[in-house]
Each structure stands twice: as C-alpha cells, then as structure tokens.
Design an enzyme around this catalytic site. Sequence first.
Site, PDB file in Angstrom:
ATOM      1  N   HIS A   1       0.987  -1.268  -0.092  1.00 45.29           N
ATOM      2  CA  HIS A   1      -0.226  -0.194  -0.281  1.00 45.29           C
ATOM      3  C   HIS A   1       0.933   1.324  -0.518  1.00 45.29           C
ATOM      4  O   HIS A   1       1.997   1.270   0.011  1.00 45.29           O
ATOM      5  CB  HIS A   1      -1.089   0.134   0.719  1.00 45.29           C
ATOM      6  CG  HIS A   1      -0.350   0.181   2.721  1.00 45.29           C
ATOM      7  ND1 HIS A   1       0.903  -1.156   2.676  1.00 45.29           N
ATOM      8  CD2 HIS A   1      -0.150   1.178   2.933  1.00 45.29           C
ATOM      9  CE1 HIS A   1       1.594  -0.576   4.229  1.00 45.29           C
ATOM     10  NE2 HIS A   1       0.594   0.883   4.462  1.00 45.29           N
TER      11      HIS A   1
ATOM     12  N   ASP B   1       0.827   4.994   1.748  1.00 49.21           N
ATOM     13  CA  ASP B   1       0.305   5.992   3.585  1.00 49.21           C
ATOM     14  C   ASP B   1      -0.455   7.019   2.327  1.00 49.21           C
ATOM     15  O   ASP B   1       0.120   7.473   1.824  1.00 49.21           O
ATOM     16  CB  ASP B   1       1.254   6.318   4.311  1.00 49.21           C
ATOM     17  CG  ASP B   1       1.450   5.010   4.560  1.00 49.21           C
ATOM     18  OD1 ASP B   1       0.936   4.141   4.506  1.00 49.21           O
ATOM     19  OD2 ASP B   1       2.806   5.041   5.634  1.00 49.21           O
TER      20      ASP B   1
ATOM     21  N   HIS C   1       4.708   0.430  -0.383  1.00 47.70           N
ATOM     22  CA  HIS C   1       5.394  -0.443   0.081  1.00 47.70           C
ATOM     23  C   HIS C   1       5.054  -1.581   1.501  1.00 47.70           C
ATOM     24  O   HIS C   1       3.792  -1.567   1.188  1.00 47.70           O
ATOM     25  CB  HIS C   1       5.931   0.266   1.767  1.00 47.70           C
ATOM     26  CG  HIS C   1       5.120   0.889   3.071  1.00 47.70           C
ATOM     27  ND1 HIS C   1       4.620   2.440   1.234  1.00 47.70           N
ATOM     28  CD2 HIS C   1       4.308   1.082   3.788  1.00 47.70           C
ATOM     29  CE1 HIS C   1       3.749   2.665   2.937  1.00 47.70           C
ATOM     30  NE2 HIS C   1       3.824   2.054   4.250  1.00 47.70           N
TER      31      HIS C   1
ATOM     32  N   ARG D   1       7.991  -9.227  15.276  1.00 49.54           N
ATOM     33  CA  ARG D   1       7.742  -8.081  14.665  1.00 49.54           C
ATOM     34  C   ARG D   1       7.019  -6.556  14.972  1.00 49.54           C
ATOM     35  O   ARG D   1       6.189  -7.382  15.503  1.00 49.54           O
ATOM     36  CB  ARG D   1       7.880  -7.306  13.133  1.00 49.54           C
ATOM     37  CG  ARG D   1       9.181  -6.775  12.852  1.00 49.54           C
ATOM     38  CD  ARG D   1       8.898  -6.798  11.288  1.00 49.54           C
ATOM     39  NE  ARG D   1       9.306  -5.660  10.813  1.00 49.54           N
ATOM     40  CZ  ARG D   1       8.462  -4.449  10.358  1.00 49.54           C
ATOM     41  NH1 ARG D   1       7.037  -4.517  10.487  1.00 49.54           N
ATOM     42  NH2 ARG D   1       9.056  -3.367   9.976  1.00 49.54           N
TER      43      ARG D   1
HETATM   44  C1  LIG Z   1      -4.321   8.180   8.931  1.00 48.00           C
HETATM   45  C2  LIG Z   1      -4.498   7.383   8.433  1.00 48.00           C
HETATM   46  C3  LIG Z   1      -4.034   6.717   7.605  1.00 48.00           C
HETATM   47  C4  LIG Z   1      -4.435   4.891   7.292  1.00 48.00           C
HETATM   48  C5  LIG Z   1      -5.762   5.281   8.366  1.00 48.00           C
HETATM   49  C6  LIG Z   1      -5.949   6.303   9.139  1.00 48.00           C
HETATM   50  O1  LIG Z   1      -7.297   6.521   9.742  1.00 48.00           O
HETATM   51  C7  LIG Z   1      -4.833   5.268  10.393  1.00 48.00           C
HETATM   52  C8  LIG Z   1      -4.400   4.789  10.142  1.00 48.00           C
HETATM   53  C9  LIG Z   1      -3.711   4.410   8.339  1.00 48.00           C
HETATM   54  C10 LIG Z   1      -3.030   3.019   8.607  1.00 48.00           C
HETATM   55  C11 LIG Z   1      -1.655   2.713   8.766  1.00 48.00           C
HETATM   56  C12 LIG Z   1      -1.464   1.324   7.979  1.00 48.00           C
HETATM   57  C13 LIG Z   1      -1.675   1.264   6.676  1.00 48.00           C
HETATM   58  C14 LIG Z   1      -2.815   1.857   6.062  1.00 48.00           C
HETATM   59  C15 LIG Z   1      -2.759   2.097   4.882  1.00 48.00           C
HETATM   60  C16 LIG Z   1      -4.273   1.497   7.162  1.00 48.00           C
HETATM   61  O2  LIG Z   1      -4.740   0.480   6.660  1.00 48.00           O
HETATM   62  O3  LIG Z   1      -4.200   1.686   8.374  1.00 48.00           O
HETATM   63  C17 LIG Z   1      -2.613   3.716   7.016  1.00 48.00           C
HETATM   64  C18 LIG Z   1      -3.881   4.540   6.427  1.00 48.00           C
HETATM   65  C19 LIG Z   1      -3.756   5.505   5.072  1.00 48.00           C
HETATM   66  O4  LIG Z   1      -2.620   5.445   4.844  1.00 48.00           O
HETATM   67  O5  LIG Z   1      -4.741   5.048   4.336  1.00 48.00           O
HETATM   68  O1  LIG Z   2       5.309  -2.574   9.929  1.00 50.47           O
HETATM   69  C1  LIG Z   2       5.838  -1.627   8.712  1.00 50.47           C
HETATM   70  O2  LIG Z   2       6.846  -1.900   8.528  1.00 50.47           O
HETATM   71  C2  LIG Z   2       5.085  -1.390   8.378  1.00 50.47           C
HETATM   72  C3  LIG Z   2       3.872  -0.492   9.297  1.00 50.47           C
HETATM   73  C4  LIG Z   2       3.078   0.407   7.664  1.00 50.47           C
HETATM   74  O3  LIG Z   2       2.915   0.091   7.142  1.00 50.47           O
HETATM   75  C5  LIG Z   2       2.050   1.356   7.892  1.00 50.47           C
HETATM   76  O4  LIG Z   2       1.891   1.191   9.173  1.00 50.47           O
HETATM   77  O5  LIG Z   2       1.670   2.467   7.034  1.00 50.47           O
HETATM   78 FE   LIG Z   3       2.323   2.645   5.700  1.00 44.10          FE
END
Ligand SMILES: C=C1C[C@]23C[C@@]1(O)CC[C@H]2[C@@]12CCC[C@@](C)(C(=O)O1)[C@H]2[C@@H]3C(=O)O
Ligand SMILES: O=C(O)CCC(=O)C(=O)O
Ligand SMILES: [Fe+2]
Length: 372
Positions: free
Chosen positions: A230, A232, A288, A298
């Site tokens: 994905h 961010d 990533h 981890r």
């Molecule tokens: C601010 C945010 C980015 C995120 C969605 C969220 O509301 C809170 C969690 C974030 C996260 C972390 C893991 C990867 C990700 C794709 C997810 O599913 O939750 C990211 C979200 C994002 O960056 O779109």
């Molecule tokens: O655990 C990791 O190294 C990646 C975590 C991540 O990509 C995320 O929290 O958006």
């Molecule tokens: Fe991420």
Amino acid sequence: MPSRASDSMRAQPVYFHHKQLDLSRVKKLPDSHAWTTAPPKDDYPRGELLNVETVPVVDLADKNAQDLLGHACRTWGVFQVKNHGISKNLLEEIESAGKGLFSLPMHQKLKAARSPEGVSGYGVARISSFFPKLMWSEGFTIVGSPLEHARQLWPHDYHKFCNVMKEYEKEMKKLAGKLMWLILGSLGVTEEEVKWASPKGAFEGGNAAIQLNSYPACPEPDRAMGLAAHTDSTILTILHQNNTSGLQVLRDGGAGWVTVPPLPGALVVNIGDLLHILSNGLYPSVLHRAVVNRTRHRFSVAYLYGPPSGVTISPLQKLVDQGRPPLYRPVTWTEYLGTKAKHFDKALSLVRVCAPLNGFGDANDHQSVTVG
Ligand SMILES: C=C1C[C@]23C[C@@]1(O)CC[C@H]2[C@@]12CCC[C@@](C)(C(=O)O1)[C@H]2[C@@H]3C(=O)O
Ligand SMILES: O=C(O)CCC(=O)C(=O)O
Ligand SMILES: [Fe+2]
C-alpha cells in the site's frame, strides 16, 4: 467540515467479517491467512550479495541534509534518518508500551476494539477488506487521546501508556515539522508559500495518527503477508521498527522489493500520497509492505502525519506552470481518506486531472501488487 483530527480521519468505514485470531498461539497457517502469491524470501541478503542499491540514510546534522533528502524523495520515496532528535529512551518506551498492549489476552484487547465506523482502537489491518486473505498482523490506532481505550485495557494502570503516547506525539510532531521544511526547501518552496504552515508555525497545526503494528512469528512466513502492499494517505509517515526486519519498499526498474533494514536509532520516513500531490508528482509516494518471519515477533510504530482538517492540498504553485500543469485536483485529508477507504490503490489516480508528464502511472498503479 470536520473540526477535530479524529473527525478528519473517520470518513472510512471498514467492516470486518472475520473473527480476530490470536496469531501468537496459532501453530499451523490457517487457510484464511494463506496467500497464494506469497512474498519472496527476504530480499535484503540477495540485494546485498548483488550489490543492489539500498534505501538512502540521511544524517539530519549533515549540512547537505536538504539536498540529500530531496534526492531520496525523488528517487526512492523513502529514506532513513539519523540524528533526528528523538531520544533512544522514548523509542524504547513506545516499543515496550506497544509490546505490553499486544501481549494482553485477546479478550482484553477486544475491549478496546476499533468500532466499524471508528478510527481509533485495536483491530486487523483496515485494508483487509480489499484482499481475499487475512494479514498476519494486528494493530492499534490512536487519534487524539487514547485515554478511553487505555482505561478499558488497563483499568488500574492506564496513565503510563497515555503519557508515553502523548510524549511520542509531541516529539514526532516536531520532527515532522523539521522534515517538512527540509523537504519543501529541497523543492525551492518557502514558508510564505504554504499557508497552513502558520499561524502556529513549524506545521504545528498538522493532524496525525499513531499506528502500533504487531507481527507475531509465523509458522509459514513464505505463505503469509504481514501488511499488504500500500501507499500511505499521509504527507509523510515516520516509522520506528524494532530490531527485526520486515518492511519492504518497491523499487521500480530492477531491484523489486527491497528490505529497509532496521538500523539502531534510525527512523524510516515514507513519502505519502498527499506529498505526491503537493509536489505535483515530483516526490512520488512509495509502495511498501511488511513481511513476516518464522521466529521473531516484529513491532513497528508509524506516525502518520497529514495536514490540518479542512485544509485543501493541491500541487504547490511554485511547481506548476504552463509546461507543468497541475496533475491533481485539490483535496482535503478527510476527502482523500474517504476515497482511499473506498477505492484503495485507485485513490491517487481518481484525484488526478492530467496524465503524468513522464508517462508513468502513479505509485499506486504498480502492476506487481500482491493480491492474495
Ligand atoms: C490517518 C490514517 C492513515 C491510515 C488510515 C488512518 O486513518 C489511520 C491508520 C492509517 C493506516 C496504517 C496502516 C496502513 C494504512 C493504509 C491503513 O490501513 O491504516 C494506513 C492508512 C492510510 O495511510 O491510508
Ligand atoms: O510495519 C511496517 O514496517 C509497515 C507499517 C506501515 O506500513 C504502516 O503502518 O502504514
Ligand atoms: Fe504504511
């Protein structure tokens, strides 16, 4: 228009159809978690042997830090930083707070479960609904105060967790502001050209989420996925990983998935989709994922940094002219998170108004995304 950080991130209902398994007790990979297109074995040793480039490491105390960061953003979309100002002690404290949380019994963790419409709390990866298989991980998201959830997790002893999170958030916000100036400076952009940098100054008005990630040791790591590929939805993400590797970034044109090795004391910085938009595609967001391993548990902590609620993000004026038209339309973080929640890897393309000049698609359009 949302008025609080939490409202800004709520526009992404995700419904879970699966019961949360206690992964650290599972001895055989269940079919629900067996991916058909498994991540290849750790790419790092292979990369090292072949002398493949590695993710840039930038010392923030280096007088050339701005140029080095600019180069890393343009070419990799990810880098590690040293001399970032976050104390070793705070990194140890947040890691141990995360470990404490994830080691609670499942019934206890579920007391702080993220609600279907909510953003904060314990649960599986949000992006799970886009994949046919489940990921080998669990997460805890904090937006605003974690007090209510911490009380449910540790009714008599929740202060320590809350204090560590508060301190981490404060220190990370400072670091994010510093990185913002360096990164924007590398694009030739000044303070006056980014209105939301002030009045608080130093990008203090930005919103953020903290995401604690746990990837238990896995009986069949080659058939499992910790966190699927994905980008961010942030401006940038600052990641602390414990001493166990697992984070990989996709390097187009050769090396493929490259492991970002844990370096003691260093922090990983990922470019997110909103910086991709702000920079008019000059600094692409990085695809990533996290892979898992057989013996080690981890942990990682992501500080997901974005703009204040209500601020629209669009390509910076300075980076737009007749020869370089704006590639993206203005969006707020709330709107973008909503688009991502609905369309996942198509989100960036959906806010694009022009084809990119270099003829390549967005980072999100990579063909090699593992889908299960
Ligand atoms: C601010 C945010 C980015 C995120 C969605 C969220 O509301 C809170 C969690 C974030 C996260 C972390 C893991 C990867 C990700 C794709 C997810 O599913 O939750 C990211 C979200 C994002 O960056 O779109
Ligand atoms: O655990 C990791 O190294 C990646 C975590 C991540 O990509 C995320 O929290 O958006
Ligand atoms: Fe991420």
